[in-house]
Motif scaffolding. Structure first.
Motif, PDB file in Angstrom:
ATOM      1  N   THR A 142     -53.906 -14.321  77.548  1.00 52.44           N
ATOM      2  CA  THR A 142     -54.296 -13.261  78.633  1.00 52.44           C
ATOM      3  C   THR A 142     -54.886 -12.010  78.152  1.00 52.44           C
ATOM      4  O   THR A 142     -55.204 -11.369  78.878  1.00 52.44           O
ATOM      5  N   LYS A 183     -55.401 -20.239  88.580  1.00 47.97           N
ATOM      6  CA  LYS A 183     -54.176 -20.429  88.149  1.00 47.97           C
ATOM      7  C   LYS A 183     -54.128 -20.659  86.512  1.00 47.97           C
ATOM      8  O   LYS A 183     -54.154 -21.695  86.193  1.00 47.97           O
ATOM      9  N   GLY A 239     -48.323 -24.983  75.475  1.00 47.88           N
ATOM     10  CA  GLY A 239     -47.676 -24.406  76.174  1.00 47.88           C
ATOM     11  C   GLY A 239     -48.375 -23.622  77.410  1.00 47.88           C
ATOM     12  O   GLY A 239     -48.038 -23.062  78.462  1.00 47.88           O
ATOM     13  N   SER A 240     -49.965 -23.272  77.240  1.00 48.82           N
ATOM     14  CA  SER A 240     -50.626 -22.619  78.443  1.00 48.82           C
ATOM     15  C   SER A 240     -51.533 -23.580  78.697  1.00 48.82           C
ATOM     16  O   SER A 240     -51.910 -24.666  78.071  1.00 48.82           O
ATOM     17  N   ASP A 260     -51.408 -12.720  69.665  1.00 54.08           N
ATOM     18  CA  ASP A 260     -51.408 -12.468  70.996  1.00 54.08           C
ATOM     19  C   ASP A 260     -51.562 -13.735  72.008  1.00 54.08           C
ATOM     20  O   ASP A 260     -52.203 -14.284  71.669  1.00 54.08           O
ATOM     21  N   LEU A 261     -51.215 -13.307  73.226  1.00 54.63           N
ATOM     22  CA  LEU A 261     -51.380 -14.581  74.171  1.00 54.63           C
ATOM     23  C   LEU A 261     -52.868 -14.344  74.617  1.00 54.63           C
ATOM     24  O   LEU A 261     -53.522 -13.453  74.514  1.00 54.63           O
ATOM     25  N   ASN A 299     -52.073 -20.163  83.514  1.00 53.65           N
ATOM     26  CA  ASN A 299     -50.486 -20.053  83.090  1.00 53.65           C
ATOM     27  C   ASN A 299     -50.593 -20.033  81.583  1.00 53.65           C
ATOM     28  O   ASN A 299     -50.680 -20.929  80.730  1.00 53.65           O
ATOM     29  N   TYR A 300     -51.053 -18.758  80.954  1.00 54.67           N
ATOM     30  CA  TYR A 300     -50.907 -18.589  79.536  1.00 54.67           C
ATOM     31  C   TYR A 300     -49.689 -18.043  78.930  1.00 54.67           C
ATOM     32  O   TYR A 300     -49.437 -16.748  79.303  1.00 54.67           O
ATOM     33  N   SER A 301     -48.928 -18.765  78.343  1.00 55.40           N
ATOM     34  CA  SER A 301     -47.674 -18.293  77.796  1.00 55.40           C
ATOM     35  C   SER A 301     -47.610 -18.391  76.248  1.00 55.40           C
ATOM     36  O   SER A 301     -46.700 -17.863  75.684  1.00 55.40           O
ATOM     37  N   SER A 302     -48.458 -19.414  75.728  1.00 53.79           N
ATOM     38  CA  SER A 302     -48.306 -19.700  74.417  1.00 53.79           C
ATOM     39  C   SER A 302     -49.152 -18.873  73.337  1.00 53.79           C
ATOM     40  O   SER A 302     -49.863 -17.924  73.781  1.00 53.79           O
ATOM     41  N   LYS A 303     -48.798 -18.532  72.101  1.00 51.32           N
ATOM     42  CA  LYS A 303     -49.534 -17.254  71.334  1.00 51.32           C
ATOM     43  C   LYS A 303     -50.513 -18.274  70.544  1.00 51.32           C
ATOM     44  O   LYS A 303     -50.542 -19.361  70.256  1.00 51.32           O
ATOM     45  N   ASP A 338     -54.637 -28.402  79.662  1.00 48.34           N
ATOM     46  CA  ASP A 338     -54.309 -27.616  78.609  1.00 48.34           C
ATOM     47  C   ASP A 338     -55.124 -26.604  77.703  1.00 48.34           C
ATOM     48  O   ASP A 338     -56.152 -27.359  77.181  1.00 48.34           O
TER      49      ASP A 338
END
Length: 244
Positions: A178, A69, A93-94, A175-176, A71-75, A104
């Motif tokens: 991900t 799981k 945020g990720s 880039d994220l 959850n990578y959303s930050s830059k 984190d």
């Protein structure tokens, strides 16, 4: 943030921007080579521990491992050449959800050649995504790169590589995280340590099975920047289990 966690983050390089002329007391050659780390100072004695990383992933135990799981959303925020690696720091945020805990994402960094090996095979480069809980527990996701086709995401990042040791650059291509992960997230799992001093143990290691590609030029761009291999040799697995 607790003082103990602040100290831990500093030890593993989180947001630690080395200034020009910074002198490390450990390295990868001669009197500061990995085999000497435990002798450099008392704080590094754990480098002789029984649960050290990296390892050669060979004999494994089949297990019903849960899907990762991530959850990578930050830059990405900044990139630094700190004399021992190139490190990309991420905004908050990720995270990684593992063992009913939230880790984190703080940064990823690179080693060339790879630190871990798979059935005794070494890879051209290894990327470590480093995560930490509020209590200071660590989890690292490792991605292997072999020489092959040019990696488009690395191409963007490499344009901003700090050429001078100690330099920090604010990234333009944010880039994220991900973007640097393979499509399939099947993995090996084991307990290990940091692969640099103080070699703290208790680190949850996730080594992804799918191998990424990078061109010969991209790999050389990183290795020449370091001017030396920056991988710790594999350590004895001892009684540990490697799950897959």
């Amino acid at each position: 943030m607790k003082r103990s966690l602040l100290a831990l983050l500093a030890l593993v390089g989180f947001n630690s921007f080395a200034a020009e002329g910074t002198q490390f007391d450990w390295g990868y050659s001669k009197e500061t080579a990995p085999e000497q780390w435990s002798k450099i100072k008392p704080e590094y004695q754990t480098c002789e521990g029984l649960n050290q990383a990296p390892i050669n992933i060979d004999q494994t135990v089949s297990a019903q491992l849960p899907a990762l799981k991530l959850n990578y959303s930050s830059k990405a925020d900044t990139i630094i050449n700190n004399q021992r690696t190139v490190q990309i720091n991420f905004a908050a945020g990720s995270n990684l959800e593992l063992d009913h805990k939230v880790f984190d994402l703080k940064q990823f960094h690179l080693h060339s050649p790879s630190e871990h090996t798979i059935q005794a095979k070494s890879f051209a480069m290894e990327m470590h995504f480093v995560h930490v809980t509020e209590q200071g527990e660590l989890a690292v996701v490792a991605v292997m790169f072999e020489e092959g086709q040019e990696n488009k995401k690395l191409k963007q990042l490499w344009k901003e590589l700090p050429k001078k040791s100690g330099n920090t650059v604010q990234l333009k291509h944010q880039d994220l995280a991900t973007a640097f992960l393979p499509e399939k997230l099947d993995y090996y799992r084991f307990n290990g340590s940091l692969t640099t001093p103080p070699c703290s143990e208790g680190v949850r290691w996730i080594v992804l099975k799918e191998i990424q590609q990078a061109s010969k030029q991209q790999i050389q761009a990183f290795s020449s920047l370091m001017e030396h291999p920056n991988n710790r040799p594999v350590q004895p697995t001892n009684a540990r289990l490697v799950l897959e």
